[in-house]
Design a protein around this motif. Structure first.
Motif, short mmCIF file in Angstrom:
data_model
loop_
_atom_site.label_atom_id
_atom_site.label_comp_id
_atom_site.label_asym_id
_atom_site.label_seq_id
_atom_site.Cartn_x
_atom_site.Cartn_y
_atom_site.Cartn_z
N ARG A 14 0.83 -1.22 0.00
CA ARG A 14 0.00 0.00 0.00
C ARG A 14 0.85 1.26 0.00
O ARG A 14 0.58 2.21 -0.73
CB ARG A 14 -0.95 0.00 1.20
N LEU A 15 1.90 1.27 0.82
CA LEU A 15 2.77 2.44 0.90
C LEU A 15 3.48 2.67 -0.44
O LEU A 15 3.54 3.80 -0.93
CB LEU A 15 3.78 2.29 2.03
N LEU A 16 4.02 1.63 -1.03
CA LEU A 16 4.71 1.77 -2.31
C LEU A 16 3.73 2.24 -3.39
O LEU A 16 4.06 3.12 -4.19
CB LEU A 16 5.38 0.46 -2.71
N ALA A 17 2.54 1.68 -3.41
CA ALA A 17 1.53 2.11 -4.39
C ALA A 17 1.21 3.59 -4.22
O ALA A 17 1.11 4.34 -5.19
CB ALA A 17 0.27 1.26 -4.27
N SER A 21 2.00 6.57 -6.95
CA SER A 21 0.95 7.44 -7.49
C SER A 21 1.25 8.91 -7.21
O SER A 21 0.95 9.78 -8.03
CB SER A 21 -0.43 7.05 -6.95
N LYS A 22 1.88 9.19 -6.10
CA LYS A 22 2.18 10.57 -5.72
C LYS A 22 3.41 11.12 -6.43
O LYS A 22 3.41 12.26 -6.90
CB LYS A 22 2.36 10.66 -4.21
N TYR A 23 4.48 10.33 -6.51
CA TYR A 23 5.76 10.83 -7.01
C TYR A 23 6.13 10.35 -8.42
O TYR A 23 7.03 10.91 -9.04
CB TYR A 23 6.88 10.44 -6.05
N CYS A 24 5.45 9.33 -8.91
CA CYS A 24 5.80 8.76 -10.22
C CYS A 24 4.52 8.53 -11.03
O CYS A 24 4.13 7.37 -11.27
CB CYS A 24 6.56 7.45 -10.04
N PRO A 25 3.86 9.60 -11.45
CA PRO A 25 2.58 9.44 -12.14
C PRO A 25 2.67 8.70 -13.47
O PRO A 25 1.66 8.24 -13.99
CB PRO A 25 2.11 10.89 -12.34
N TYR A 97 17.94 -1.22 -6.26
CA TYR A 97 17.79 -1.96 -5.01
C TYR A 97 17.43 -0.93 -3.95
O TYR A 97 18.28 -0.14 -3.54
CB TYR A 97 19.12 -2.65 -4.68
N LEU A 98 16.18 -0.89 -3.55
CA LEU A 98 15.70 0.11 -2.60
C LEU A 98 15.46 -0.52 -1.23
O LEU A 98 14.77 -1.54 -1.11
CB LEU A 98 14.39 0.73 -3.10
N LEU A 99 16.05 0.10 -0.22
CA LEU A 99 15.86 -0.37 1.14
C LEU A 99 14.63 0.28 1.77
O LEU A 99 14.38 1.47 1.58
CB LEU A 99 17.09 -0.06 1.99
N LYS A 100 13.87 -0.54 2.50
CA LYS A 100 12.70 -0.03 3.23
C LYS A 100 13.17 0.64 4.51
O LYS A 100 14.09 0.14 5.13
CB LYS A 100 11.75 -1.18 3.56
N PRO A 101 12.53 1.70 4.94
CA PRO A 101 11.45 2.40 4.24
C PRO A 101 11.99 3.09 2.99
O PRO A 101 13.09 3.66 3.01
CB PRO A 101 10.94 3.41 5.26
N ILE A 102 11.23 3.04 1.93
CA ILE A 102 11.68 3.54 0.63
C ILE A 102 11.64 5.07 0.62
O ILE A 102 10.62 5.68 0.91
CB ILE A 102 10.82 2.95 -0.50
N ASP A 103 12.77 5.63 0.27
CA ASP A 103 12.90 7.08 0.14
C ASP A 103 12.29 7.53 -1.19
O ASP A 103 12.56 6.92 -2.23
CB ASP A 103 14.39 7.44 0.19
N GLU A 104 11.47 8.57 -1.16
CA GLU A 104 10.77 9.03 -2.36
C GLU A 104 11.74 9.42 -3.48
O GLU A 104 11.51 9.13 -4.65
CB GLU A 104 9.86 10.23 -2.05
N MET A 108 12.01 7.78 -7.20
CA MET A 108 11.90 8.54 -8.45
C MET A 108 13.10 8.29 -9.36
O MET A 108 12.94 8.15 -10.58
CB MET A 108 11.75 10.03 -8.16
N VAL A 109 14.29 8.15 -8.78
CA VAL A 109 15.49 7.85 -9.57
C VAL A 109 15.36 6.45 -10.20
O VAL A 109 15.67 6.26 -11.39
CB VAL A 109 16.76 7.96 -8.71
N ALA A 110 14.90 5.48 -9.43
CA ALA A 110 14.73 4.13 -9.95
C ALA A 110 13.74 4.09 -11.12
O ALA A 110 14.00 3.46 -12.15
CB ALA A 110 14.27 3.18 -8.85
N VAL A 111 12.64 4.79 -10.97
CA VAL A 111 11.62 4.83 -12.04
C VAL A 111 12.18 5.56 -13.26
O VAL A 111 11.96 5.12 -14.40
CB VAL A 111 10.32 5.49 -11.53
N ALA A 112 12.93 6.62 -13.05
CA ALA A 112 13.52 7.35 -14.17
C ALA A 112 14.49 6.47 -14.96
O ALA A 112 14.56 6.55 -16.20
CB ALA A 112 14.22 8.60 -13.68
N LYS A 113 15.20 5.58 -14.28
CA LYS A 113 16.11 4.65 -14.96
C LYS A 113 15.34 3.74 -15.91
O LYS A 113 15.84 3.38 -16.97
CB LYS A 113 16.86 3.78 -13.95
N ALA A 114 14.14 3.36 -15.50
CA ALA A 114 13.33 2.45 -16.31
C ALA A 114 12.81 3.16 -17.54
O ALA A 114 12.58 2.58 -18.57
CB ALA A 114 12.17 1.90 -15.49
#
Length: 114
Positions: A14-17, A21-25, A97-104, A108-114
């Motif tokens: 839930r937190l990741l979702a 939605s908030k930071y990676c539309p 590789y993101l460690l919990k709790p996931i930093d916003e 965003m950097v991980a998603v940008a790589k994709a």
């Protein structure tokens, strides 16, 4: 970009979702899965471009889940509370590789790589 989230902890999913939605539309969540079996089914059905995968889960860890697939045709981001799996994760061609709790910002950097 279609994504699948796989983590045995419902609160983490839930937190990741929410963070996505908030930071990676640009990310569209096709499935959220709280068991590795459910995750395998979603990966085969949804054919996502991006997968967020926990490592330590009951019955099957994230690495074993990946070994069940014929091919890994998506960008893979591991999301875990444990740093000890990082080297092994990159052997599976992890994008990040993101460690919990996931930093916003790291998300965003991980998603940008994709």
């Amino acid at each position: 970009m279609k994504a699948v989230l796989i983590d045995d902890e419902p609160d983490s999913v839930r937190l990741l979702a929410h963070q996505l939605s908030k930071y990676c539309p640009q990310v569209s969540i096709a499935a959220t899965c709280t068991s590795p079996e459910e995750g395998l089914e979603a990966l085969r059905k949804e054919r996502p471009k991006l997968v967020f995968l926990d490592i330590e889960m009951p019955r099957m860890n994230g690495f074993t889940l990946l070994e069940q697939l014929e091919e890994v045709s998506f960008h893979l981001v591991f999301t875990t509370a444990y740093d000890r799996y990082a080297v092994k994760a990159f052997r599976f061609n992890a994008l990040d590789y993101l460690l919990k709790p996931i930093d916003e910002k790291e998300l965003m950097v991980a998603v940008a790589k994709a």
